[in-house]
Write a protein that holds these residues in place. Structure first.
Motif, PDB file in Angstrom:
ATOM      1  N   PHE A   1     -52.566  26.448  50.481  1.00 53.49           N
ATOM      2  CA  PHE A   1     -53.083  27.692  51.063  1.00 53.49           C
ATOM      3  C   PHE A   1     -52.188  28.178  52.208  1.00 53.49           C
ATOM      4  O   PHE A   1     -51.913  29.379  52.334  1.00 53.49           O
ATOM      5  N   VAL A   2     -51.712  27.251  53.048  1.00 56.51           N
ATOM      6  CA  VAL A   2     -50.824  27.632  54.153  1.00 56.51           C
ATOM      7  C   VAL A   2     -49.534  28.239  53.618  1.00 56.51           C
ATOM      8  O   VAL A   2     -49.005  29.217  54.167  1.00 56.51           O
ATOM      9  N   LEU A   3     -49.017  27.689  52.518  1.00 60.68           N
ATOM     10  CA  LEU A   3     -47.811  28.260  51.912  1.00 60.68           C
ATOM     11  C   LEU A   3     -48.056  29.694  51.449  1.00 60.68           C
ATOM     12  O   LEU A   3     -47.174  30.552  51.577  1.00 60.68           O
ATOM     13  N   ARG A   4     -49.241  29.951  50.915  1.00 61.70           N
ATOM     14  CA  ARG A   4     -49.571  31.312  50.489  1.00 61.70           C
ATOM     15  C   ARG A   4     -49.657  32.244  51.696  1.00 61.70           C
ATOM     16  O   ARG A   4     -49.243  33.401  51.626  1.00 61.70           O
ATOM     17  N   VAL A   5     -50.182  31.745  52.807  1.00 61.22           N
ATOM     18  CA  VAL A   5     -50.273  32.566  54.021  1.00 61.22           C
ATOM     19  C   VAL A   5     -48.886  32.926  54.537  1.00 61.22           C
ATOM     20  O   VAL A   5     -48.629  34.059  54.955  1.00 61.22           O
ATOM     21  N   LEU A   6     -47.968  31.976  54.477  1.00 58.35           N
ATOM     22  CA  LEU A   6     -46.618  32.208  54.998  1.00 58.35           C
ATOM     23  C   LEU A   6     -45.679  32.800  53.957  1.00 58.35           C
ATOM     24  O   LEU A   6     -44.533  33.120  54.277  1.00 58.35           O
ATOM     25  N   GLY A   7     -46.151  32.957  52.739  1.00 55.34           N
ATOM     26  CA  GLY A   7     -45.263  33.330  51.636  1.00 55.34           C
ATOM     27  C   GLY A   7     -44.622  34.685  51.768  1.00 55.34           C
ATOM     28  O   GLY A   7     -43.538  34.919  51.238  1.00 55.34           O
ATOM     29  N   GLY A   8     -45.234  35.630  52.494  1.00 53.28           N
ATOM     30  CA  GLY A   8     -44.703  36.980  52.559  1.00 53.28           C
ATOM     31  C   GLY A   8     -43.819  37.239  53.741  1.00 53.28           C
ATOM     32  O   GLY A   8     -43.739  38.373  54.204  1.00 53.28           O
ATOM     33  N   HIS A   9     -43.102  36.216  54.264  1.00 52.06           N
ATOM     34  CA  HIS A   9     -42.295  36.418  55.459  1.00 52.06           C
ATOM     35  C   HIS A   9     -41.021  37.191  55.143  1.00 52.06           C
ATOM     36  O   HIS A   9     -40.529  37.198  54.033  1.00 52.06           O
ATOM     37  N   ASP A  10     -40.488  37.862  56.160  1.00 54.08           N
ATOM     38  CA  ASP A  10     -39.221  38.568  56.064  1.00 54.08           C
ATOM     39  C   ASP A  10     -38.097  37.543  55.929  1.00 54.08           C
ATOM     40  O   ASP A  10     -38.080  36.520  56.594  1.00 54.08           O
ATOM     41  N   HIS A  11     -37.110  37.842  55.067  1.00 56.25           N
ATOM     42  CA  HIS A  11     -36.008  36.899  54.871  1.00 56.25           C
ATOM     43  C   HIS A  11     -35.186  36.718  56.145  1.00 56.25           C
ATOM     44  O   HIS A  11     -34.507  35.702  56.301  1.00 56.25           O
ATOM     45  N   ASP A  12     -35.201  37.683  57.057  1.00 55.72           N
ATOM     46  CA  ASP A  12     -34.469  37.565  58.311  1.00 55.72           C
ATOM     47  C   ASP A  12     -35.271  36.837  59.378  1.00 55.72           C
ATOM     48  O   ASP A  12     -34.767  36.594  60.470  1.00 55.72           O
ATOM     49  N   ASP A  13     -36.521  36.510  59.073  1.00 55.37           N
ATOM     50  CA  ASP A  13     -37.381  35.830  60.040  1.00 55.37           C
ATOM     51  C   ASP A  13     -37.144  34.328  59.924  1.00 55.37           C
ATOM     52  O   ASP A  13     -37.806  33.624  59.161  1.00 55.37           O
ATOM     53  N   LEU A  14     -36.181  33.829  60.688  1.00 54.03           N
ATOM     54  CA  LEU A  14     -35.782  32.430  60.571  1.00 54.03           C
ATOM     55  C   LEU A  14     -36.876  31.483  61.040  1.00 54.03           C
ATOM     56  O   LEU A  14     -37.012  30.378  60.520  1.00 54.03           O
ATOM     57  N   ASN A  15     -37.644  31.894  62.041  1.00 51.61           N
ATOM     58  CA  ASN A  15     -38.721  31.049  62.548  1.00 51.61           C
ATOM     59  C   ASN A  15     -39.727  30.720  61.459  1.00 51.61           C
ATOM     60  O   ASN A  15     -40.065  29.564  61.205  1.00 51.61           O
ATOM     61  N   THR A  16     -40.230  31.772  60.786  1.00 52.66           N
ATOM     62  CA  THR A  16     -41.232  31.565  59.742  1.00 52.66           C
ATOM     63  C   THR A  16     -40.639  30.834  58.543  1.00 52.66           C
ATOM     64  O   THR A  16     -41.296  30.000  57.918  1.00 52.66           O
ATOM     65  N   ALA A  17     -39.390  31.146  58.214  1.00 47.26           N
ATOM     66  CA  ALA A  17     -38.739  30.472  57.088  1.00 47.26           C
ATOM     67  C   ALA A  17     -38.628  28.974  57.340  1.00 47.26           C
ATOM     68  O   ALA A  17     -38.874  28.153  56.447  1.00 47.26           O
TER      69      ALA A  17
END
Length: 329
Positions: free
Chosen positions: A158-174
């Motif tokens: 579920f956490v992966l689904r929450v974080l799945g839509g991050h911006d490719h330039d967002d290194l923190n979330t990636a």
């Protein structure tokens, strides 16, 4: 001959056209809304992961499962990564003050360094406990272990689904997402260990999978330790060659005679900074040279903040000679 004060002084200027400012203002509300949504996703994922790691730790203690305790330790790593990502996004919005002229971004790196040392200590405890359990197996409540392990696996998905839509330039979330993927593998290992213990009465599976999870923790901790230590030591950012940077500036900007005394470092994970000295040919205005150098550093090396000092001809025989030699050695 004494160079003019304008050429000797350290200069730092940022030139933006009115059109660029209008474009930024037009997209500022959307960018702010996107940033707030990203912060909310990170904070929600951190809260859910933190609650789950407590449940896994309690479940591991009650059931006697070292694999669950190890997976809880891995989730602690991931919860920390999510917290650092949120702190990075939040602290980036805080302005600099009279005591911290660069703001608070470096705090993320300092906390990450400390956390990595804690994780390595946790791995040492898990491995020692696993060796002891190989030599002297202890009873395990496999039913409780299985329920808690499956719950941890579902939370990670579920956490992966929450974080799945991050911006490719967002290194923190990636980076946080990669940590959660690693924890997903740890949860799979805990489920597998619970099944083996429950249906084959193989108590060795629990310490075996706990060592597997501890290796995942060690890998993440070591990478975090190396990266944060490198940033704290003002190391050159990954992928940046100082000699190549100097060459591109000297060859890519007409009128730049020489670049020396080059320093490139990171304030935090995604903020590169640089200082350098430049000697110019006659006819190139210093302001134009500074602007061109800053644009080249930003476009080719992702340096967001560059300070350029323009040196006169007398620099070759003065203090700059030593600086030039040091920067090329």
């Amino acid at each position: 001959m004494q160079a003019s004060p304008a050429r000797q002084a350290s200069m730092h200027s940022h030139h933006h056209s009115h059109e660029h400012h209008d474009h930024d203002h037009a997209h500022a509300p959307a960018a702010d809304a996107s940033g707030r949504r990203r912060e909310q996703r990170l904070l929600f994922a951190f809260g859910l992961t933190a609650v789950t790691l407590v449940i896994e730790a309690v479940g591991g203690w009650i059931s006697g499962s070292l694999a669950l305790l190890a997976d809880a330790g891995h989730m602690l790593v991931d919860a920390s990564a999510l917290l650092f990502a949120w702190l990075g996004a939040w602290f980036a919005t805080r302005p600099a003050d009279s005591l911290r002229s660069f703001g608070y971004a470096r705090l993320e790196v300092l906390v990450g360094y400390t956390n990595s040392l804690t994780q390595i200590a946790l791995v040492a405890w898990i491995v020692c406990e696993a060796v002891f359990r190989f030599l002297q197996p202890t009873p395990i409540l496999s039913g409780t272990m299985l329920v808690v392990a499956v719950a941890g696996l579902l939370v990670n998905i579920f956490v992966l689904r929450v974080l799945g839509g991050h911006d490719h330039d967002d290194l923190n979330t990636a980076a946080a997402r990669l940590h959660v993927i690693g924890d997903l593998l740890g949860s799979v290992g805990a489920v597998a260990a619970a099944l083996i213990v429950r249906y084959f009465d193989a108590l060795w599976a629990d310490p075996l999978f706990s060592i597997f999870v501890s290796l995942l923790i060690l890998n993440s901790a070591w990478r975090l330790l190396r990266r944060s230590a490198h940033i704290l030591l003002e190391g050159v950012p990954e992928g940046v060659d100082v000699d190549e940077l100097r060459r591109q500036v000297e060859e890519g900007i007409d009128g730049v005679r020489e670049i020396h005394h080059v320093h490139v470092w990171q304030l935090s994970g995604g903020r590169r900074m640089a200082t350098l000295h430049a000697r110019l040919h006659e006819g190139l205005p210093p302001d134009q040279a500074i602007h061109a150098i800053q644009e080249l550093l930003e476009s080719r090396f992702a340096v967001s903040h560059a300070t350029v000092q323009i040196d006169g001809d007398d620099c070759a025989a003065g203090a700059c000679a030593g600086a030039r030699h040091a920067s090329k050695s």
